[in-house]
Design a protein around this motif. Structure first.
Motif, PDB file in Angstrom:
ATOM      1  N   MET A  40       0.738  -1.125   0.188  1.00 39.88           N
ATOM      2  CA  MET A  40      -0.021  -0.071   0.039  1.00 39.88           C
ATOM      3  C   MET A  40       0.781   1.294  -0.098  1.00 39.88           C
ATOM      4  O   MET A  40       0.585   2.197  -0.619  1.00 39.88           O
ATOM      5  CB  MET A  40      -0.929   0.065   1.309  1.00 39.88           C
ATOM      6  CG  MET A  40      -2.005  -0.756   0.997  1.00 39.88           C
ATOM      7  SD  MET A  40      -3.226  -0.843  -0.712  1.00 39.88           S
ATOM      8  CE  MET A  40      -3.918   0.647  -0.325  1.00 39.88           C
ATOM      9  N   LEU A  41       1.946   1.284   0.433  1.00 35.33           N
ATOM     10  CA  LEU A  41       2.954   2.425   0.767  1.00 35.33           C
ATOM     11  C   LEU A  41       3.318   2.686  -0.706  1.00 35.33           C
ATOM     12  O   LEU A  41       3.402   3.792  -1.125  1.00 35.33           O
ATOM     13  CB  LEU A  41       4.130   2.180   1.645  1.00 35.33           C
ATOM     14  CG  LEU A  41       5.176   3.217   1.871  1.00 35.33           C
ATOM     15  CD1 LEU A  41       4.487   4.501   2.454  1.00 35.33           C
ATOM     16  CD2 LEU A  41       6.255   2.488   2.694  1.00 35.33           C
ATOM     17  N   THR A  42       3.714   1.445  -1.427  1.00 38.63           N
ATOM     18  CA  THR A  42       4.021   1.684  -2.952  1.00 38.63           C
ATOM     19  C   THR A  42       3.036   2.295  -3.698  1.00 38.63           C
ATOM     20  O   THR A  42       3.372   3.374  -4.464  1.00 38.63           O
ATOM     21  CB  THR A  42       4.269   0.256  -3.339  1.00 38.63           C
ATOM     22  OG1 THR A  42       5.394  -0.316  -2.620  1.00 38.63           O
ATOM     23  CG2 THR A  42       4.633   0.304  -5.090  1.00 38.63           C
ATOM     24  N   ARG A  43       1.795   1.892  -3.564  1.00 36.55           N
ATOM     25  CA  ARG A  43       0.608   2.571  -4.433  1.00 36.55           C
ATOM     26  C   ARG A  43       0.411   3.969  -4.017  1.00 36.55           C
ATOM     27  O   ARG A  43       0.296   5.076  -4.760  1.00 36.55           O
ATOM     28  CB  ARG A  43      -0.591   1.937  -4.210  1.00 36.55           C
ATOM     29  CG  ARG A  43      -0.143   0.296  -4.695  1.00 36.55           C
ATOM     30  CD  ARG A  43      -1.440  -0.266  -4.617  1.00 36.55           C
ATOM     31  NE  ARG A  43      -1.543  -1.836  -5.185  1.00 36.55           N
ATOM     32  CZ  ARG A  43      -1.619  -2.743  -4.425  1.00 36.55           C
ATOM     33  NH1 ARG A  43      -2.053  -2.617  -2.941  1.00 36.55           N
ATOM     34  NH2 ARG A  43      -1.542  -4.080  -4.884  1.00 36.55           N
ATOM     35  N   CYS A  44       0.360   4.250  -2.612  1.00 37.73           N
ATOM     36  CA  CYS A  44       0.491   5.687  -2.014  1.00 37.73           C
ATOM     37  C   CYS A  44       1.220   6.705  -2.736  1.00 37.73           C
ATOM     38  O   CYS A  44       1.206   7.695  -2.980  1.00 37.73           O
ATOM     39  CB  CYS A  44       0.175   5.709  -0.686  1.00 37.73           C
ATOM     40  SG  CYS A  44      -1.448   4.925  -0.102  1.00 37.73           S
ATOM     41  N   LEU A  45       2.757   6.092  -2.485  1.00 38.62           N
ATOM     42  CA  LEU A  45       3.760   6.922  -2.790  1.00 38.62           C
ATOM     43  C   LEU A  45       3.876   7.319  -4.271  1.00 38.62           C
ATOM     44  O   LEU A  45       4.285   8.347  -4.914  1.00 38.62           O
ATOM     45  CB  LEU A  45       5.220   6.616  -2.357  1.00 38.62           C
ATOM     46  CG  LEU A  45       5.264   6.821  -0.949  1.00 38.62           C
ATOM     47  CD1 LEU A  45       6.831   6.319  -0.591  1.00 38.62           C
ATOM     48  CD2 LEU A  45       5.338   8.275  -0.890  1.00 38.62           C
ATOM     49  N   ALA A  46       3.154   6.267  -5.250  1.00 36.85           N
ATOM     50  CA  ALA A  46       3.320   6.328  -6.784  1.00 36.85           C
ATOM     51  C   ALA A  46       2.328   7.602  -6.859  1.00 36.85           C
ATOM     52  O   ALA A  46       2.640   8.283  -7.926  1.00 36.85           O
ATOM     53  CB  ALA A  46       2.840   5.209  -7.152  1.00 36.85           C
ATOM     54  N   GLY A  78       3.403   2.424  -9.305  1.00 35.84           N
ATOM     55  CA  GLY A  78       2.712   1.834  -8.422  1.00 35.84           C
ATOM     56  C   GLY A  78       2.207   0.313  -8.552  1.00 35.84           C
ATOM     57  O   GLY A  78       1.286  -0.221  -8.276  1.00 35.84           O
ATOM     58  N   ALA A  79       3.151  -0.285  -9.277  1.00 28.53           N
ATOM     59  CA  ALA A  79       2.919  -1.764  -9.739  1.00 28.53           C
ATOM     60  C   ALA A  79       3.679  -2.666  -8.560  1.00 28.53           C
ATOM     61  O   ALA A  79       4.820  -2.362  -8.145  1.00 28.53           O
ATOM     62  CB  ALA A  79       3.308  -2.028 -11.118  1.00 28.53           C
ATOM     63  N   ILE A  80       3.035  -3.678  -8.555  1.00 25.77           N
ATOM     64  CA  ILE A  80       3.737  -4.768  -7.652  1.00 25.77           C
ATOM     65  C   ILE A  80       4.036  -5.929  -8.559  1.00 25.77           C
ATOM     66  O   ILE A  80       3.072  -6.665  -9.335  1.00 25.77           O
ATOM     67  CB  ILE A  80       2.764  -5.369  -6.743  1.00 25.77           C
ATOM     68  CG1 ILE A  80       2.116  -4.245  -5.920  1.00 25.77           C
ATOM     69  CG2 ILE A  80       3.615  -6.487  -5.846  1.00 25.77           C
ATOM     70  CD1 ILE A  80       2.768  -3.527  -4.910  1.00 25.77           C
ATOM     71  N   MET A  81       5.335  -6.011  -9.062  1.00 23.21           N
ATOM     72  CA  MET A  81       5.642  -7.009 -10.027  1.00 23.21           C
ATOM     73  C   MET A  81       5.922  -8.390  -9.599  1.00 23.21           C
ATOM     74  O   MET A  81       6.971  -8.555  -8.741  1.00 23.21           O
ATOM     75  CB  MET A  81       7.150  -6.488 -10.840  1.00 23.21           C
ATOM     76  CG  MET A  81       6.808  -4.918 -11.215  1.00 23.21           C
ATOM     77  SD  MET A  81       5.583  -4.755 -12.602  1.00 23.21           S
ATOM     78  CE  MET A  81       6.718  -4.965 -14.097  1.00 23.21           C
ATOM     79  N   ASP A  82       5.136  -9.356  -9.651  1.00 24.81           N
ATOM     80  CA  ASP A  82       5.193 -10.589  -9.372  1.00 24.81           C
ATOM     81  C   ASP A  82       6.493 -11.304 -10.204  1.00 24.81           C
ATOM     82  O   ASP A  82       6.238 -11.440 -11.450  1.00 24.81           O
ATOM     83  CB  ASP A  82       4.093 -11.658  -9.463  1.00 24.81           C
ATOM     84  CG  ASP A  82       3.059 -11.171  -8.651  1.00 24.81           C
ATOM     85  OD1 ASP A  82       3.387 -10.804  -7.440  1.00 24.81           O
ATOM     86  OD2 ASP A  82       1.599 -11.315  -9.141  1.00 24.81           O
ATOM     87  N   VAL A  83       7.555 -11.846  -9.412  1.00 20.01           N
ATOM     88  CA  VAL A  83       8.569 -12.748 -10.255  1.00 20.01           C
ATOM     89  C   VAL A  83       8.400 -13.963  -9.371  1.00 20.01           C
ATOM     90  O   VAL A  83       9.463 -14.223  -8.385  1.00 20.01           O
ATOM     91  CB  VAL A  83       9.898 -11.997 -10.174  1.00 20.01           C
ATOM     92  CG1 VAL A  83      10.907 -12.625 -11.036  1.00 20.01           C
ATOM     93  CG2 VAL A  83       9.768 -10.653 -10.805  1.00 20.01           C
ATOM     94  N   ASP A  84       7.595 -15.020  -9.749  1.00 21.50           N
ATOM     95  CA  ASP A  84       7.286 -15.915  -8.614  1.00 21.50           C
ATOM     96  C   ASP A  84       6.978 -17.100  -9.292  1.00 21.50           C
ATOM     97  O   ASP A  84       6.605 -18.219  -8.683  1.00 21.50           O
ATOM     98  CB  ASP A  84       6.168 -15.467  -7.614  1.00 21.50           C
ATOM     99  CG  ASP A  84       5.075 -15.264  -8.396  1.00 21.50           C
ATOM    100  OD1 ASP A  84       4.900 -15.355  -9.665  1.00 21.50           O
ATOM    101  OD2 ASP A  84       4.096 -15.041  -7.649  1.00 21.50           O
TER     102      ASP A  84
END
Ligand code: NAP
Ligand code: COA
Length: 267
Positions: free
Chosen positions: A169-175, A244-250
């Motif tokens: 959420m911090l990632t998205r808010c700061l983006a 604002g992206a969460i990149m899955d490398v999984d």
């Protein structure tokens, strides 16, 4: 003949990696350095920092280290200031320091829960917040290291789940807040990565490792290089419209249980 240095995609850039002295984050730091970035490596242990810096300079890269605990805002700020004084504006900032252990909620004290939240979530806030005055604006790329725990509940991982969900959420808010200043803010969510402290703690025996691999769609752990390549992409000009992206490398881990047992049960 092409100039090998100019061909490197991060030539002339400055990168700061919190938690960069080992594992996945060191792999990221080494990859960014190999592509021409000048590196600041930050973690608690001076011995680990010295070894990490040496691994980069021995390979022909440029790096220096600063010891700081990400829970200490003043120490984080001082490490960023030292990086700025040495190299100038920071182009790429990675926040990857973390602590983890398996424990049921009734097996963890309030301080145990707080410790992981302090390192992972508050530490990431400290690194990102304190970086603002030292960033290249416009143009900086900020990358936090989250995990599947941030999106999916897991047994014995309440502390890490809470902390990594906060990072997402911090990632998205700061983006949203920092986009207008030309700062991109993203996160990478690695799946289980081979030869790391994280997996040594979470799947400590060959049986646990085999059981985990059997549930992953691609049926194997990833490599540090897989995460480093995503960080390199997010740091590069090829990713200028991603924030604002969460990149899955999984290996598909976040999709759910893909074991043969699960497939049979659904028939
Ligand atoms: P690791 O080798 O233990 O890396 C953790 C790093 O953070 C170390 O450099 C450590 O160095 C530093 N660190 C820890 N506490 C710190 C603090 N309070 N202040 C400053 N630095 C601190 O672990 P890893 O398995 O490679 O994990 C790296 C990242 O990937 C973590 O964010 C983790 O959650 C994430 N991740 C890992 C996996 C996996 O499969 N391993 C999967 C998903 C996500 P010092 O001891 O010197 O402080
Ligand atoms: N189960 C339950 N509680 C645990 C625990 C475990 N396996 N390991 C630590 N704790 C508790 C401690 O007992 C303490 O609580 P208390 O004061 O109520 O007794 C609390 O957690 C803090 O432990 P401490 O050792 O003082 O913290 P630290 O700040 O020195 O170290 C850790 C932080 C515990 C996360 C440590 O493992 C670490 O530094 N990890 C970094 C490497 C890592 O985890 N890598 C993987 C990243 S995914």
């Amino acid at each position: 003949m092409a100039d090998a240095f100019r061909d490197k995609i991060l030539a002339g850039k400055v990168a700061y990696v919190a938690g960069g002295s080992s594992g996945i984050n060191l792999g990221i730091a080494q990859r960014l350095a190999e592509q021409g970035a000048r590196l600041a490596i930050v973690s608690r242990s001076q011995d680990k920092i010295d070894a990490a810096v040496k691994s980069i300079t021995d390979a022909g890269g440029t790096a220096f280290g600063v010891s700081a605990d990400v829970r200490d805002y003043a120490a984080v700020e001082a490490s960023l200031k030292a990086t700025h004084e040495r190299f100038g504006d920071i182009d790429v900032l990675v926040s990857g320091a973390a602590g983890n252990f398996l424990a049921p909620v009734v097996g963890m004290s309030a301080n145990a829960f707080k410790t992981v939240v302090d390192i992972d979530l508050i530490g990431t806030f400290n690194v990102l917040r304190a970086s603002f005055d030292f960033l290249k604006k416009p143009g900086a790329s900020l990358i936090s290291i989250t995990a599947g725990q941030g999106s999916h509940p897991m047994m014995f991982q309440a502390h890490a789940c809470a902390a990594k969900a906060g990072i997402n959420m911090l990632t998205r808010c700061l983006a949203m807040e920092w986009g207008p200043a030309g700062i991109r803010v993203n996160a990478i969510s690695p799946g289980p990565i081979a030869e790391t402290e994280g997996m040594a703690r979470l799947a400590a025996t060959p049986a646990m490792e085999a059981a985990l691999k059997a549930r992953i769609p691609l049926r194997d752990y990833g490599a540090k290089r897989d995460i480093a390549d995503m960080a390199l992409y997010l740091a590069s000009d090829n990713a200028v419209y991603i924030t604002g992206a969460i990149m899955d490398v999984d290996g598909g881990s976040s999709l759910g249980d893909a074991s043969a047992d699960a497939l049979t049960a659904r028939r």
